[in-house]
Design a protein around this motif. Structure first.
Motif, PDB file in Angstrom:
ATOM      1  N   UNK A 198      -0.791   1.510  -4.658  1.00 40.35           N
ATOM      2  CA  UNK A 198       0.178  -0.083  -5.802  1.00 40.35           C
ATOM      3  C   UNK A 198       0.344  -0.453  -7.518  1.00 40.35           C
ATOM      4  N   UNK A 199      -0.424   0.473  -7.741  1.00 32.13           N
ATOM      5  CA  UNK A 199      -0.411   0.539  -9.065  1.00 32.13           C
ATOM      6  C   UNK A 199       0.076   1.348  -9.973  1.00 32.13           C
ATOM      7  N   UNK A 200       1.162   0.303 -10.663  1.00 32.30           N
ATOM      8  CA  UNK A 200       2.507   1.264 -11.068  1.00 32.30           C
ATOM      9  C   UNK A 200       1.576   2.234 -12.925  1.00 32.30           C
ATOM     10  N   UNK A 201       1.067   2.461 -12.689  1.00 30.84           N
ATOM     11  CA  UNK A 201       0.055   3.656 -13.958  1.00 30.84           C
ATOM     12  C   UNK A 201      -0.040   4.885 -13.784  1.00 30.84           C
ATOM     13  N   UNK A 202       0.385   5.687 -14.726  1.00 34.02           N
ATOM     14  CA  UNK A 202      -0.098   7.186 -15.033  1.00 34.02           C
ATOM     15  C   UNK A 202      -1.233   7.200 -14.557  1.00 34.02           C
ATOM     16  N   UNK A 203      -2.193   7.197 -13.853  1.00 38.50           N
ATOM     17  CA  UNK A 203      -3.622   7.915 -13.031  1.00 38.50           C
ATOM     18  C   UNK A 203      -3.650   8.650 -12.014  1.00 38.50           C
ATOM     19  N   UNK A 204      -4.043   9.114 -11.715  1.00 32.57           N
ATOM     20  CA  UNK A 204      -4.319  10.814 -10.396  1.00 32.57           C
ATOM     21  C   UNK A 204      -5.884  10.671 -10.776  1.00 32.57           C
ATOM     22  N   UNK A 205      -6.296  11.123  -9.728  1.00 34.12           N
ATOM     23  CA  UNK A 205      -7.532  11.672  -9.036  1.00 34.12           C
ATOM     24  C   UNK A 205      -7.476  12.668  -8.184  1.00 34.12           C
ATOM     25  N   UNK A 206      -8.257  13.618  -8.131  1.00 32.65           N
ATOM     26  CA  UNK A 206      -7.965  15.310  -7.552  1.00 32.65           C
ATOM     27  C   UNK A 206      -9.557  15.510  -7.136  1.00 32.65           C
ATOM     28  N   UNK A 207      -9.722  16.423  -6.351  1.00 36.97           N
ATOM     29  CA  UNK A 207     -10.487  16.960  -5.966  1.00 36.97           C
ATOM     30  C   UNK A 207     -10.379  17.484  -4.770  1.00 36.97           C
ATOM     31  N   UNK A 208     -10.374  19.540  -4.515  1.00 36.63           N
ATOM     32  CA  UNK A 208     -10.099  20.081  -4.236  1.00 36.63           C
ATOM     33  C   UNK A 208     -11.469  20.644  -4.129  1.00 36.63           C
ATOM     34  N   UNK A 209     -12.710  20.004  -4.222  1.00 42.25           N
ATOM     35  CA  UNK A 209     -14.082  20.721  -3.984  1.00 42.25           C
ATOM     36  C   UNK A 209     -14.883  21.924  -4.647  1.00 42.25           C
ATOM     37  N   UNK A 210     -14.237  21.463  -5.970  1.00 37.68           N
ATOM     38  CA  UNK A 210     -14.734  22.279  -7.351  1.00 37.68           C
ATOM     39  C   UNK A 210     -14.734  20.754  -8.394  1.00 37.68           C
ATOM     40  N   UNK A 211     -15.353  19.733  -7.360  1.00 32.93           N
ATOM     41  CA  UNK A 211     -15.601  18.267  -8.523  1.00 32.93           C
ATOM     42  C   UNK A 211     -14.402  17.239  -9.172  1.00 32.93           C
ATOM     43  N   UNK A 212     -14.295  15.982  -8.958  1.00 29.75           N
ATOM     44  CA  UNK A 212     -13.426  15.287  -9.691  1.00 29.75           C
ATOM     45  C   UNK A 212     -13.116  15.810 -11.033  1.00 29.75           C
ATOM     46  N   UNK A 213     -11.644  15.331 -10.960  1.00 32.14           N
ATOM     47  CA  UNK A 213     -10.865  15.512 -11.898  1.00 32.14           C
ATOM     48  C   UNK A 213      -9.882  14.023 -12.151  1.00 32.14           C
ATOM     49  N   UNK A 214     -10.081  13.651 -12.789  1.00 28.66           N
ATOM     50  CA  UNK A 214      -9.922  12.202 -13.185  1.00 28.66           C
ATOM     51  C   UNK A 214      -8.494  12.371 -14.440  1.00 28.66           C
ATOM     52  N   UNK A 215      -7.289  12.044 -13.979  1.00 26.21           N
ATOM     53  CA  UNK A 215      -5.848  11.923 -15.528  1.00 26.21           C
ATOM     54  C   UNK A 215      -5.249  10.326 -15.516  1.00 26.21           C
ATOM     55  N   UNK A 216      -5.536  10.529 -17.029  1.00 24.78           N
ATOM     56  CA  UNK A 216      -4.907  10.178 -17.211  1.00 24.78           C
ATOM     57  C   UNK A 216      -3.121  10.462 -18.576  1.00 24.78           C
ATOM     58  N   UNK A 217      -2.548   9.969 -17.701  1.00 21.21           N
ATOM     59  CA  UNK A 217      -0.441  10.302 -18.339  1.00 21.21           C
ATOM     60  C   UNK A 217      -1.134  11.609 -18.854  1.00 21.21           C
ATOM     61  N   UNK A 218      -0.967  12.403 -17.313  1.00 26.00           N
ATOM     62  CA  UNK A 218      -0.694  14.218 -17.049  1.00 26.00           C
ATOM     63  C   UNK A 218       0.348  14.792 -17.626  1.00 26.00           C
ATOM     64  N   UNK A 219       0.381  15.733 -18.347  1.00 18.77           N
ATOM     65  CA  UNK A 219       2.310  16.343 -18.442  1.00 18.77           C
ATOM     66  C   UNK A 219       1.722  17.738 -17.315  1.00 18.77           C
ATOM     67  N   UNK A 220       2.740  18.031 -17.102  1.00 21.95           N
ATOM     68  CA  UNK A 220       2.681  19.204 -17.471  1.00 21.95           C
ATOM     69  C   UNK A 220       3.318  20.180 -18.416  1.00 21.95           C
ATOM     70  N   UNK A 221       2.682  20.698 -18.837  1.00 22.39           N
ATOM     71  CA  UNK A 221       3.250  21.453 -19.973  1.00 22.39           C
ATOM     72  C   UNK A 221       3.532  23.400 -19.669  1.00 22.39           C
ATOM     73  N   UNK A 222       3.349  23.564 -18.599  1.00 16.03           N
ATOM     74  CA  UNK A 222       3.625  25.191 -18.317  1.00 16.03           C
ATOM     75  C   UNK A 222       3.544  25.259 -17.213  1.00 16.03           C
TER      76      UNK A 222
END
Length: 150
Positions: A53-77
């Motif tokens: 419910x928060x409209x901010x460009x923030x993402x968290x991910x953990x696919x089993x390799x430890x947590x990733x915290x991403x603020x303002x993520x952009x795909x560059x390739x």
């Protein structure tokens, strides 16, 4: 720490383009902490702020390799293509086959405001793309070749 309620399909916030984070404040750090707690509580691999419910460009991910915290993520390739099944915590009970890039490179800030570059393939690549789509108001069902009930 707190567990947020996960917003489900039909909620407007999931269709909005999320707002960039201008300054990393203690509230953003708290959001990251609570999003990770929510992700683990829901047994997910990725969570975007609009899903709580928060409209901010923030993402968290953990696919089993430890947590990733991403603020303002952009795909560059992007490289290659991979077709696989996806699900979403905001669309319970539905899966769909989605074509994604096989490999991606993403730039994002961490909670200290430092620029980081994440390279992902396999599940990490898929998760990065899925969560960044959430920040654009795009759901996996919008891209799915076909969907089915779990």
């Amino acid at each position: 720490m707190a567990i947020y309620q996960i917003v489900e399909i039909g909620s407007e916030v999931l269709r909005e383009k999320a707002v960039p984070v201008k300054e990393i404040t203690p509230n953003i750090a708290k959001l990251l902490d609570n999003m990770l707690d929510t992700l683990y509580d829901a047994n997910g691999v990725g969570l975007a702020a609009p899903q709580v419910g928060v409209s901010k460009r923030v993402v968290v991910i953990d696919v089993g390799e430890g947590p990733l915290e991403l603020i303002n993520p952009v795909i560059i390739a992007k490289e290659g293509e991979d077709l696989d099944d996806e699900g979403c915590l905001s669309i319970p009970g539905i899966t769909g086959q989605v074509a994604r890039a096989a490999k991606v490179k993403v730039e994002a800030l961490n909670r200290q405001g430092e620029l980081q570059v994440i390279e992902g393939e396999g599940l990490l690549s898929r998760c990065l793309q899925h969560e960044i789509d959430h920040l654009e108001g795009i759901l996996f069902v919008d891209k799915a070749k076909k969907t089915s009930r779990r």
